[in-house]
Design a protein around this motif. Sequence first.
Motif, PDB file in Angstrom:
ATOM      1  N   THR A 267       0.840  -1.191   0.000  1.00 46.83           N
ATOM      2  CA  THR A 267       0.000   0.000   0.000  1.00 46.83           C
ATOM      3  C   THR A 267       0.875   1.240   0.000  1.00 46.83           C
ATOM      4  O   THR A 267       1.823   1.349   0.791  1.00 46.83           O
ATOM      5  N   LEU A 268       0.566   2.141  -0.900  1.00 49.44           N
ATOM      6  CA  LEU A 268       1.248   3.434  -0.972  1.00 49.44           C
ATOM      7  C   LEU A 268       0.276   4.497  -0.469  1.00 49.44           C
ATOM      8  O   LEU A 268      -0.794   4.700  -1.057  1.00 49.44           O
ATOM      9  N   PHE A 269       0.636   5.161   0.614  1.00 50.35           N
ATOM     10  CA  PHE A 269      -0.197   6.210   1.200  1.00 50.35           C
ATOM     11  C   PHE A 269       0.305   7.576   0.737  1.00 50.35           C
ATOM     12  O   PHE A 269       1.502   7.878   0.857  1.00 50.35           O
ATOM     13  N   ASN A 270      -0.597   8.395   0.234  1.00 48.72           N
ATOM     14  CA  ASN A 270      -0.229   9.749  -0.180  1.00 48.72           C
ATOM     15  C   ASN A 270      -1.389  10.678   0.133  1.00 48.72           C
ATOM     16  O   ASN A 270      -2.551  10.285   0.043  1.00 48.72           O
ATOM     17  N   ASP A 271      -1.065  11.927   0.503  1.00 44.39           N
ATOM     18  CA  ASP A 271      -2.134  12.840   0.919  1.00 44.39           C
ATOM     19  C   ASP A 271      -2.771  13.594  -0.242  1.00 44.39           C
ATOM     20  O   ASP A 271      -3.587  14.488  -0.028  1.00 44.39           O
ATOM     21  N   GLY A 272      -2.422  13.252  -1.473  1.00 41.28           N
ATOM     22  CA  GLY A 272      -3.039  13.859  -2.642  1.00 41.28           C
ATOM     23  C   GLY A 272      -3.034  12.892  -3.803  1.00 41.28           C
ATOM     24  O   GLY A 272      -2.387  11.842  -3.746  1.00 41.28           O
ATOM     25  N   PRO A 273      -3.738  13.218  -4.894  1.00 41.58           N
ATOM     26  CA  PRO A 273      -3.846  12.274  -6.013  1.00 41.58           C
ATOM     27  C   PRO A 273      -2.669  12.290  -6.958  1.00 41.58           C
ATOM     28  O   PRO A 273      -2.520  11.376  -7.770  1.00 41.58           O
ATOM     29  N   ASP A 274      -1.808  13.338  -6.873  1.00 50.58           N
ATOM     30  CA  ASP A 274      -0.772  13.524  -7.876  1.00 50.58           C
ATOM     31  C   ASP A 274       0.630  13.216  -7.359  1.00 50.58           C
ATOM     32  O   ASP A 274       0.929  13.368  -6.174  1.00 50.58           O
ATOM     33  N   HIS A 275       1.470  12.835  -8.296  1.00 55.78           N
ATOM     34  CA  HIS A 275       2.908  12.772  -8.079  1.00 55.78           C
ATOM     35  C   HIS A 275       3.490  14.052  -8.664  1.00 55.78           C
ATOM     36  O   HIS A 275       3.140  14.453  -9.782  1.00 55.78           O
ATOM     37  N   VAL A 276       4.391  14.701  -7.932  1.00 56.98           N
ATOM     38  CA  VAL A 276       4.943  15.985  -8.347  1.00 56.98           C
ATOM     39  C   VAL A 276       6.437  15.845  -8.589  1.00 56.98           C
ATOM     40  O   VAL A 276       7.175  15.342  -7.736  1.00 56.98           O
ATOM     41  N   TYR A 277       6.878  16.310  -9.756  1.00 53.65           N
ATOM     42  CA  TYR A 277       8.300  16.345 -10.094  1.00 53.65           C
ATOM     43  C   TYR A 277       8.771  17.780  -9.890  1.00 53.65           C
ATOM     44  O   TYR A 277       8.641  18.645 -10.761  1.00 53.65           O
ATOM     45  N   LYS A 278       9.354  18.040  -8.732  1.00 57.19           N
ATOM     46  CA  LYS A 278       9.618  19.404  -8.297  1.00 57.19           C
ATOM     47  C   LYS A 278      10.666  20.165  -9.107  1.00 57.19           C
ATOM     48  O   LYS A 278      10.592  21.398  -9.189  1.00 57.19           O
ATOM     49  N   PRO A 279      11.674  19.526  -9.710  1.00 55.03           N
ATOM     50  CA  PRO A 279      12.647  20.299 -10.492  1.00 55.03           C
ATOM     51  C   PRO A 279      12.036  21.109 -11.632  1.00 55.03           C
ATOM     52  O   PRO A 279      12.674  22.050 -12.126  1.00 55.03           O
ATOM     53  N   VAL A 280      10.834  20.767 -12.043  1.00 55.20           N
ATOM     54  CA  VAL A 280      10.183  21.515 -13.120  1.00 55.20           C
ATOM     55  C   VAL A 280       9.922  22.966 -12.728  1.00 55.20           C
ATOM     56  O   VAL A 280       9.921  23.869 -13.566  1.00 55.20           O
TER      57      VAL A 280
END
Length: 381
Positions: A37-50
């Motif tokens: 199980t992968l728990f995340n507090d939002g629906p998206d994955h964010v690639y921050k260097p962008v």
Amino acid sequence: MTEHIAIVGGGTGGTVLANNLAEELGAELDAGEIAITLFNDGPDHVYKPVWLYVAFGQREPADGRRPLRELVDDRVDIRQDYVYDIHHERRQLELVDAIEPVEYDKLVIATGSQLDPERVPGLVEGGHHFYGEDGAQALRDELLTLEGGHIVLSVVGTPHMCPAAPLEFVFMVDDWLRERGRRDDVDVTYTYPIMRVHGNEHIAEWARPRLEERDIGIETMFNAESVDPDAETITSMEGTELDYDLLVAIPPHTGSDLIETAGLGDGGWVDVDQHTLEATGFEDIYAIGDAAQTGVPKAGSAAHYQANVVGQRIASEVRGQPATAVYGGKTICFIETGMDDATFVEFDYENPPEPSEPTQAMHWSKLAYNESYWLTARGLL
């Protein structure tokens, strides 16, 4: 009985790890012997260097986001919820939207870093940054309207995400202003809180002469204490005051409140064995990426390599085999040295970084990696 592997955090480390485990333990997943199980507090994955490129109008915010479900193996359960406590002695997670705690057998903390600009009075009102989607867009708008004056890039707190990004910004803004014929009308100053221009002495030695040759002012041992948005000044604990027309600050960072609440470490960072990434003093708990106190930079590449190591270790443990995989501190980083050239460093616990000569080809390599990152997150590279 099904063994439950829980991963908290859907950033680079958590996502790569989830896909790594699905690949390594595919047979056990299909047989129902394990669950992930992968728990995340939002629906998206964010690639921050962008976000750095958004600030210069070279990327759009949407380029830095993908739905997490599109990136993660279908056999991994994704739960969108906030884990607010860990009862490690009972191996349970407390979630905001769950009535009952969730049990785990093995746990990986990949909660990353959070910005904490409120720690410096006036910084929220007086400063800009490119460490988030909204901040990068606001900074882009400010740069477009700036005709002259003084840009101050101040690294307010360390450690912080993407350690090379402050240097990248001043190198890029220098080029960006020259391309528009504005550089003679804009002074640029770079501040850093210790007695050199970067935390790593080898990168600092490489960077300082390049800052100087571009007439970028340098203020070291500048620990920002307060910002006066009305007077447009930033003052250090050492008593230095700088006027600015545009303040670009690298805000203080903190780890997750979850780590503090659960008693896994101070400041939101987990103390780990730097080679095995096991949480110190806690059984069957690992930490990776920014959340782990390893001594390496808080960079996505480190999280990626750590995820691969932890994936191999957990797979071995699930199968009752000795866990032999270890992390050697490997980190790689592209460093933009302008709008169309870049350098590259690779280092680990034993070998320091040695920046290569900046080239346009290396710049295009970085842009190519930014595009291919989504394959990396999926576990395909």
